[in-house]
Design an enzyme around this catalytic site. Structure first.
Site, PDB file in Angstrom:
ATOM      1  N   PRO A   2       6.024   1.895  -2.462  1.00 15.25           N
ATOM      2  CA  PRO A   2       6.798   3.099  -2.776  1.00 15.25           C
ATOM      3  C   PRO A   2       6.094   4.344  -2.257  1.00 15.25           C
ATOM      4  O   PRO A   2       4.898   4.490  -2.401  1.00 15.25           O
ATOM      5  CB  PRO A   2       6.836   3.121  -4.307  1.00 15.25           C
ATOM      6  CG  PRO A   2       6.473   1.739  -4.729  1.00 15.25           C
ATOM      7  CD  PRO A   2       5.586   1.196  -3.654  1.00 15.25           C
ATOM      8  N   GLU A   3       6.856   5.240  -1.652  1.00 16.54           N
ATOM      9  CA  GLU A   3       6.284   6.483  -1.167  1.00 16.54           C
ATOM     10  C   GLU A   3       6.653   7.599  -2.131  1.00 16.54           C
ATOM     11  O   GLU A   3       7.397   7.422  -3.067  1.00 16.54           O
ATOM     12  CB  GLU A   3       6.825   6.781   0.228  1.00 16.54           C
ATOM     13  CG  GLU A   3       6.630   5.591   1.154  1.00 16.54           C
ATOM     14  CD  GLU A   3       6.375   5.972   2.583  1.00 16.54           C
ATOM     15  OE1 GLU A   3       5.921   7.095   2.829  1.00 16.54           O
ATOM     16  OE2 GLU A   3       6.612   5.130   3.457  1.00 16.54           O
ATOM     17  N   LYS A  55       2.046   9.771  -6.351  1.00 13.14           N
ATOM     18  CA  LYS A  55       2.628   8.439  -6.526  1.00 13.14           C
ATOM     19  C   LYS A  55       2.555   7.960  -7.970  1.00 13.14           C
ATOM     20  O   LYS A  55       2.855   6.808  -8.271  1.00 13.14           O
ATOM     21  CB  LYS A  55       1.931   7.447  -5.606  1.00 13.14           C
ATOM     22  CG  LYS A  55       2.181   7.753  -4.135  1.00 13.14           C
ATOM     23  CD  LYS A  55       1.633   6.649  -3.293  1.00 13.14           C
ATOM     24  CE  LYS A  55       1.856   6.956  -1.830  1.00 13.14           C
ATOM     25  NZ  LYS A  55       1.335   5.874  -0.994  1.00 13.14           N
TER      26      LYS A  55
END
Ligand SMILES: [Zn+2]
Length: 270
Positions: A2-3, A55
């Site tokens: 996931p970014e 994040k």
């Protein structure tokens, strides 16, 4: 992986569903979290906000408590209506927060802990993060300064270093470098200040465009093209022609963790 834009969207979706609501059920596969729940129950607390910090995803509860999670490679948060069938097996559930209207489920989230809200800003993991590319008060000069401090690193690795600037994952790493015309294996020390500034600006624009939901249903887009298959400049396109010059896109494993890097040897020469 996931970014930043993914975490940002997840936080926004969770916030809309949960903020202001009272927790009716809490469940977790993690003993340390369960212990906190036993001592100071999550049930009955109000969810005040769900926020992205780089994040990290922070779920803030009334009574000075926050749940911090990090998705790493395979973690994800889902939101369901009570009784709705989950899209992942129950054994992958790590954390569950339920209200009268929604059930939020963290699947395979490897990193989760409770912390006192008043300490959140000082928490090591978050305090160490560089400026968040999606934050309204993003400090570009500070991001450039932190990149500059990583002179010995390749620029591709420096862009992934969340302590330099927070939010870039492996896809945007390659896309940002393509747009900036910068070769991924160049060390930071060899790049002029305006070059680093330009990369930071490009990163902020690319992540911002994708966090806005403009790309919903079509995956990430950096090219501005509508066709789903034409959304990215170089990422995932090894061996195929560059969209600008026709040179075949190169691919290599790079740095710690052997992360995939894609680039055009003709367009990216700096
Ligand atoms: Zn090219």
């Amino acid at each position: 992986m996931p970014e930043g834009d993914t975490i940002f969207r997840a936080a926004r979706t969770l916030h809309r569903a949960l903020a202001g609501k009272v927790v009716t059920r809490f469940d977790t596969a993690y003993a340390p979290l369960a212990r906190v729940h036993d001592d100071t129950p999550i049930t009955g607390r109000t969810i005040e906000a769900v926020e992205a910090h780089g994040k990290h995803l922070l779920m803030r509860f009334s009574g000075d408590l926050a749940l911090r999670t990090h998705m790493r490679m395979h973690g994800s948060w889902h939101i369901y209506r009570p009784g709705e069938r989950w899209q992942r097996p129950p054994r992958e559930m790590r954390v569950l927060v339920e209200t009268a209207d929604f059930v939020a489920v963290g699947f395979n989230v490897p990193d989760a802990e409770f912390e006192a809200t008043r300490d959140v800003g000082a928490r090591d993991a978050i305090a160490r993060l560089g400026p968040d590319l999606l934050a309204p008060d993003f400090d570009a000069a500070e991001a450039v300064r932190r990149l500059r401090a990583r002179g010995d690193m390749t620029i591709a690795e420096a862009l992934l270093d969340q302590r330099a600037l927070a939010g870039i994952g492996n896809v945007f790493k390659s896309e940002v470098l393509f747009e900036g015309g910068v070769e991924p294996f160049a060390t930071v020390a060899t790049l002029a200040g305006e070059r680093l500034s330009a990369l930071v600006d490009i990163a902020r624009r690319q992540l911002g465009a994708n966090a806005g939901g403009a790309s919903s249903g079509h995956g990430r887009r950096t090219t501005g093209r509508m066709a789903p298959a034409e959304g990215l400049w170089v990422y995932g396109r090894g061996g195929r022609p560059c969209r600008r010059c026709g040179t075949l896109i190169s691919f290599a494993k790079q740095g710690v963790g052997s992360r995939s890097t894609y680039w055009c040897p003709t367009c990216q020469t700096a």
